[in-house]
Design a protein around this motif. Structure first.
Motif, PDB file in Angstrom:
ATOM      1  N   TYR A 138       0.743  -0.998  -0.090  1.00 23.64           N
ATOM      2  CA  TYR A 138       0.083  -0.197   0.043  1.00 23.64           C
ATOM      3  C   TYR A 138       0.778   1.408   0.092  1.00 23.64           C
ATOM      4  CZ  TYR A 138      -3.519   3.453   0.550  1.00 23.64           C
ATOM      5  OH  TYR A 138      -4.346   4.467   0.393  1.00 23.64           O
ATOM      6  N   ILE A 195     -15.781  13.476 -13.270  1.00 22.90           N
ATOM      7  CA  ILE A 195     -14.741  12.300 -13.187  1.00 22.90           C
ATOM      8  C   ILE A 195     -14.268  12.056 -14.485  1.00 22.90           C
ATOM      9  CG2 ILE A 195     -16.419  10.274 -13.037  1.00 22.90           C
ATOM     10  CD1 ILE A 195     -14.147  10.609 -10.396  1.00 22.90           C
ATOM     11  N   LEU A 290      -6.131  12.647 -13.639  1.00 23.81           N
ATOM     12  CA  LEU A 290      -5.496  11.607 -12.862  1.00 23.81           C
ATOM     13  C   LEU A 290      -4.932  10.688 -13.481  1.00 23.81           C
ATOM     14  CD1 LEU A 290      -8.477  11.270 -10.244  1.00 23.81           C
ATOM     15  CD2 LEU A 290      -6.481  12.474  -9.810  1.00 23.81           C
ATOM     16  N   TYR A 329     -10.846   5.111  -7.963  1.00 24.34           N
ATOM     17  CA  TYR A 329     -11.178   6.244  -8.104  1.00 24.34           C
ATOM     18  C   TYR A 329     -12.641   6.512  -8.451  1.00 24.34           C
ATOM     19  CZ  TYR A 329      -6.194   7.258  -8.381  1.00 24.34           C
ATOM     20  OH  TYR A 329      -4.958   7.320  -8.175  1.00 24.34           O
ATOM     21  N   THR A 336     -20.163   9.060  -3.504  1.00 21.41           N
ATOM     22  CA  THR A 336     -19.681   9.721  -2.446  1.00 21.41           C
ATOM     23  C   THR A 336     -19.858  11.233  -2.785  1.00 21.41           C
ATOM     24  OG1 THR A 336     -17.574   9.580  -3.106  1.00 21.41           O
ATOM     25  CG2 THR A 336     -18.162   8.334  -1.188  1.00 21.41           C
ATOM     26  N   VAL A 403     -19.965   7.885   4.044  1.00 23.66           N
ATOM     27  CA  VAL A 403     -19.278   6.800   4.775  1.00 23.66           C
ATOM     28  C   VAL A 403     -19.585   6.937   6.039  1.00 23.66           C
ATOM     29  CG1 VAL A 403     -17.441   5.133   4.941  1.00 23.66           C
ATOM     30  CG2 VAL A 403     -17.278   6.478   3.034  1.00 23.66           C
ATOM     31  N   ILE A 406     -16.161   3.955   9.466  1.00 23.98           N
ATOM     32  CA  ILE A 406     -14.734   3.809   9.124  1.00 23.98           C
ATOM     33  C   ILE A 406     -14.207   2.338   9.640  1.00 23.98           C
ATOM     34  CG2 ILE A 406     -12.330   4.564   9.174  1.00 23.98           C
ATOM     35  CD1 ILE A 406     -14.334   6.624   7.689  1.00 23.98           C
ATOM     36  N   SER A 498     -12.051   9.846   6.734  1.00 26.29           N
ATOM     37  CA  SER A 498     -11.317   9.175   7.501  1.00 26.29           C
ATOM     38  C   SER A 498     -10.026   9.863   7.747  1.00 26.29           C
ATOM     39  CB  SER A 498     -10.948   7.849   6.862  1.00 26.29           C
ATOM     40  OG  SER A 498     -10.005   7.134   7.483  1.00 26.29           O
ATOM     41  N   ARG A 502      -4.749   5.618   5.492  1.00 27.26           N
ATOM     42  CA  ARG A 502      -5.895   5.148   4.642  1.00 27.26           C
ATOM     43  C   ARG A 502      -7.147   6.332   4.535  1.00 27.26           C
ATOM     44  NH1 ARG A 502      -4.851   0.107   2.859  1.00 27.26           N
ATOM     45  NH2 ARG A 502      -6.211   0.436   1.341  1.00 27.26           N
ATOM     46  N   GLY A 506      -9.163  11.809  -2.397  1.00 27.24           N
ATOM     47  CA  GLY A 506      -9.847  12.475  -3.328  1.00 27.24           C
ATOM     48  C   GLY A 506     -10.509  13.785  -2.539  1.00 27.24           C
ATOM     49  N   ALA A 510     -12.946  16.557  -4.284  1.00 35.67           N
ATOM     50  CA  ALA A 510     -14.518  16.187  -3.968  1.00 35.67           C
ATOM     51  C   ALA A 510     -14.845  17.930  -3.586  1.00 35.67           C
ATOM     52  CB  ALA A 510     -14.896  15.385  -2.826  1.00 35.67           C
TER      53      ALA A 510
END
Ligand code: HEM
Length: 573
Positions: A138, A195, A290, A329, A336, A403, A406, A498, A502, A506, A510
């Protein structure tokens, strides 16, 4: 023969029951050792049966939800998005941190900001429950992809510019009464258009793109592919392509294949002739989307691999990995943002006095831009000036977090520390391996300890000198911070994006989209509930019930209307 089958079925059933009871007993013992309050449940909200039951229970208890009493105890923790509809009831009853124990395992729900902050920032202790990236993989992905989202690449300028352009196109359509599907769908289509352009470099000329052509070798247009995938994202995530092909969602799997084909061709640039690793420097132009940024990072990485000075791992960033990221993405960024914008429209209708102030600020910033000889607003010049609008946006993010939970998981036993307000002591608890930790955004966002009058939409609390969030880090309180960076100091009191290793990549994307859309739209229109709507009931429904799709979404059926700041222009619902 029949008796043999019956005996076998009875044995299997008995086996399943015994296994589940034994697992439950084991998990209850583990919960007792943890020492936190716990509730025993037949199944967790993560179970497929619970997810299938959710819409039925939602229908059954609609009246109870309408009057704001939340979910009944017996099924409370089995419902998707229960924590938003329930607000803080469960936490007021069982504590800021409590456990839900079932045969399938233990979930530790937390509405404690300090604990959440700690969990989000201990990235290797608390991982994502179903993470495809492990440890350094990651880190490598982050190094390759995170810079694409930074302000320096110009991607957020492009997001702003494209959102304003798409919104103007939309307003043109409304004025001409063509290509419109209703307010909510039209605004959702803007999100896809953005997007498409800022994510993949594909410019869409109409929000619904009726006129777009389908290139040779393709069955559907790029935008249609995006649209179908966005609409069936849940089915696509849950089921493999071969299975979808056998169901009524077969068009979703073929849209996915088509989109993959488009993306692969876009990555290869030359009609599929060259793999990513051979693209030369400078070939990609400076479109700042992107896709370009990520391809550029992959090219740089390939060069480092060739020289042998790449640190993180031996294999370079492959075309498949770039593809995978582009899909992420799309998944992470479309629903969201679209739902948050929809909540924003509803909030403007529900709090007309806030809308008036947002409009006044937008008008003032347009006037300042005009005084500088600019007819359009830009991300760099005007985003920081729209402070009240920023506050409005973040209030929507706080009250309606896309969301709601988490989700994290302990790979090994982990200690957590929880402050007991009554005794003013800190206690350490050890969570066992495989225990899930769910940080509840509504539990924190509606907590009066962190937010004064938490259920109220108050953009003022985000203004620099009246900044009223009361997190555990009091040092920054009242200090001047640029609008876009305010959330950095929240220390677990705002979970919308979050935090830690992690966190949402974006977030700025956003924000730029949200602010550009509302700045463009509200320059000409006011949003209100349609004539005939019972506004009081609409506000009750808005704060008590949700639609329960993949991310938090409003209940279907709200009817909104746009007013041309004088006359009625377009309706939804
Ligand atoms: C209002 C809009 C948005 C909200 C509320 C939001 C929220 C979040 C949250 C909470 C996470 C962490 C999820 C978790 O830990 O389980 C996340 C991750 C992420 N988001 Fe966003 N997001 C938004 C928009 C976007 C956009 C527009 C993009 C991209 C164009 C994006 C890209 C990502 C990515 C790449 C991740 C990381 C996934 C990973 O760690 O594997 N998000 N987002």
């Amino acid at each position: 023969m029949t008796i043999q089958w019956a005996t076998a079925a009875a044995l299997v059933t008995a086996g399943v029951v015994v296994y589940n009871v034994a697992s439950l007993v084991r998990h209850v013992r583990a919960a007792k050792r943890i020492g936190l309050p716990y509730v025993i449940l037949p199944m967790l909200e993560t179970e497929i049966i619970a997810q299938l039951l959710t819409p039925i229970l939602r229908k059954l208890y609609t009246d109870q939800l309408s009057d704001g009493t939340g979910w009944p105890r017996w099924c409370r923790f089995m419902i998707k998005d229960w924590s938003w509809e329930d607000r803080r009831r469960a936490h007021d009853e069982y504590g800021e941190v409590f456990l839900v124990v079932s045969p399938q395992g233990i979930i530790c729900y937390s509405a404690d900001a300090a604990m959440g902050w700690d969990v989000m920032n201990r990235r290797y202790d608390f991982t994502k429950p179903r993470d495809k990236y492990k440890g350094s993989t990651y880190r490598f992905h982050l190094r390759m992809t995170a810079p694409s989202f930074a302000d320096g690449t110009g991607v957020n300028d492009l997001v702003w510019q494209e959102t304003a352009r798409q919104t103007r196109l939309l307003m043109g359509n409304w004025a001409a009464k063509k290509h419109t599907k209703g307010l909510v769908e039209d605004v959702g289509a803007v999100t896809l258009g953005v997007i498409s352009r800022a994510g993949f470099g594909k410019r869409v000329e109409s929000v619904h793109e009726q006129s777009q052509d389908v290139p040779d070798g393709y069955e559907i247009s790029f935008l249609t592919g995006l649209e179908i995938i966005a609409r069936h994202i849940l089915a696509i995530l849950v089921f493999p392509n071969w299975f979808l092909d056998l169901t009524p969602w077969s068009h979703a799997s073929s849209a996915k294949r088509q989109l993959e084909k488009y993306l692969r061709a876009m990555i290869r640039r030359e009609n599929g002739s060259r793999p990513l690793e051979t693209v030369e420097e400078g070939e990609l132009g400076s479109q700042a989307n992107l896709l370009d940024a990520i391809v550029e990072a992959a090219r740089e990485d390939a060069k480092r691999q060739a020289k042998g000075d790449a640190k993180d791992r031996k294999k370079g960033f492959t075309e498949d990995e770039v593809m995978g990221n582009l899909f992420i993405y799309l998944l992470a960024g479309y629903e969201t943002t679209a739902n948050s914008i929809y909540y924003g429209l509803l909030a403007l209708a529900a709090w007309p006095e806030v809308q008036t102030k947002v409009i006044e600020e937008i008008d003032r910033v347009y006037e300042e831009a005009a005084a500088e000889g600019r007819s359009a607003l830009t991300y760099r010049d005007d985003f920081p000036k729209l402070e009240y609008t920023f506050g409005f946006m973040y209030e929507v993010f706080r009250l309606y977090p896309s969301v709601v939970l988490i989700t994290k998981m302990c790979q090994k036993p982990q200690n957590i520390q929880i402050r007991d307000d009554k005794t003013n002591t800190v206690r350490t608890h050890t969570l066992p391996a495989e225990c899930r930790v769910y940080l509840s955004a509504p539990g924190v966002h509606y907590h009066p300890r962190y937010w004064e009058e938490p259920a109220e939409l108050k953009p003022e609390r985000w203004l620099t000198d009246q900044y009223s969030h009361r997190g555990d880090d009091e040092v920054h309180r009242g200090k001047h911070v640029a609008a876009a960076d305010k959330t950095r100091q929240m220390r677990g009191t705002l979970l919308t994006f979050s935090d830690g290793g992690r966190a949402c990549l974006g977030r700025k994307f956003a924000q730029a989209e949200y602010m550009a859309l509302f700045a463009t739209l509200l320059r000409r229109y006011r949003v209100k509930f349609a004539n005939g709507v019972d506004v009081k009931q609409a506000k009750i429904d808005l704060s008590n019930k949700c639609g329960g799709t993949l991310t938090l979404s409003p209940l279907p059926g709200f009817r909104l209307e746009l007013e041309l700041r004088e006359e009625v222009a377009v309706t939804s619902g």
